[in-house]
Design a protein around this motif. Structure first.
Motif, PDB file in Angstrom:
ATOM      1  N   SER A   1     120.891  75.353  71.120  1.00  0.00           N
ATOM      2  CA  SER A   1     119.435  76.388  71.270  1.00  0.00           C
ATOM      3  C   SER A   1     119.245  75.692  69.749  1.00  0.00           C
ATOM      4  CB  SER A   1     119.853  77.139  71.233  1.00  0.00           C
ATOM      5  OG  SER A   1     120.379  77.352  70.067  1.00  0.00           O
TER       6      SER A   1
ATOM      7  N   GLN B   1     115.892  72.802  70.287  1.00  0.00           N
ATOM      8  CA  GLN B   1     114.494  73.025  69.742  1.00  0.00           C
ATOM      9  C   GLN B   1     114.302  74.166  69.490  1.00  0.00           C
ATOM     10  OE1 GLN B   1     112.832  72.759  74.588  1.00  0.00           O
ATOM     11  NE2 GLN B   1     111.513  74.666  74.251  1.00  0.00           N
TER      12      GLN B   1
ATOM     13  N   ASN C   1     109.867  77.643  72.747  1.00  0.00           N
ATOM     14  CA  ASN C   1     109.611  77.599  73.548  1.00  0.00           C
ATOM     15  C   ASN C   1     107.622  77.259  74.222  1.00  0.00           C
ATOM     16  OD1 ASN C   1     108.720  80.465  74.423  1.00  0.00           O
ATOM     17  ND2 ASN C   1     110.636  80.667  74.571  1.00  0.00           N
ATOM     18  N   GLU C   2     106.897  77.087  75.223  1.00  0.00           N
ATOM     19  CA  GLU C   2     106.282  76.831  75.015  1.00  0.00           C
ATOM     20  C   GLU C   2     105.332  78.014  75.175  1.00  0.00           C
ATOM     21  OE1 GLU C   2     102.989  75.144  78.992  1.00  0.00           O
ATOM     22  OE2 GLU C   2     104.710  76.073  79.504  1.00  0.00           O
TER      23      GLU C   2
ATOM     24  N   TYR D   1     104.838  70.542  75.159  1.00  0.00           N
ATOM     25  CA  TYR D   1     104.081  70.742  76.114  1.00  0.00           C
ATOM     26  C   TYR D   1     102.332  70.970  75.655  1.00  0.00           C
ATOM     27  CZ  TYR D   1     108.366  74.040  75.984  1.00  0.00           C
ATOM     28  OH  TYR D   1     109.956  74.205  76.262  1.00  0.00           O
TER      29      TYR D   1
END
Length: 166
Positions: free
Chosen positions: A41, A44, A47-48, A83
């Motif tokens: 975890s 990254q 998130n997007e 993204y």
């Protein structure tokens, strides 16, 4: 027979020995799985949705105040690039400069060291020496506590063994 034993920094008097802590294979496996999940975890950072709505200056301030190194922004860039979302690096760095100055105080250095936390050598040169001196002092306190706890565990085990012989 009444014995005195200590658990951590608490001392208690009891008529029986302290409970044994048993480690089972499944417990080790669960711990390893949890550690692996945590490690993955950490790859990254965002998130997007987070990439698209982040206030980069605020995030930089948060990262700096957590003692993260200045190159930590590269993790955000890696996450958001997936993204197609750009990171506002100048805004992040501006926030980081403010946050790292809040982190790199002698008081915080002492506290970080006393917790046994690691230090990423992230403090700017004008704050690094005083932070590091305090951190080293705190880390010595942490190390002494670890050693004290180890000795107490050994004493408790010896006392338990002696009581079994009675």
């Amino acid at each position: 027979m009444t014995s005195s034993w200590s658990w951590g920094s608490d001392t208690a008097t009891t008529s029986r020995a302290p409970p044994k802590i048993e480690v089972h294979a499944w417990g080790d496996m669960l711990w390893a799985q949890g550690a692996a999940a945590l490690a993955l975890s950490n790859c990254q950072t965002l998130n997007e949705d987070q990439c698209s709505v982040t206030d980069w200056r605020t995030l930089g301030g948060t990262d700096g105040a957590a003692g993260r190194a200045q190159d930590y922004v590269a993790r955000h860039q890696e996450a958001c690039t997936k993204y197609g979302i750009p990171v506002d690096v100048p805004a992040w760095r501006s926030g980081w400069q403010e946050g790292i100055r809040r982190y790199c105080t002698p008081y915080n250095g002492l506290e970080v060291g006393r917790r046994g936390s690691s230090y990423a050598n992230s403090c700017p040169a004008d704050l690094a020496v005083s932070f590091r001196e305090a951190y080293d002092t705190g880390h010595q306190v942490w190390s002494a506590r670890i050693e004290r706890d180890r000795i107490q565990r050994e004493q408790n085990m010896s006392l338990e063994d002696a009581l079994r012989l009675d």
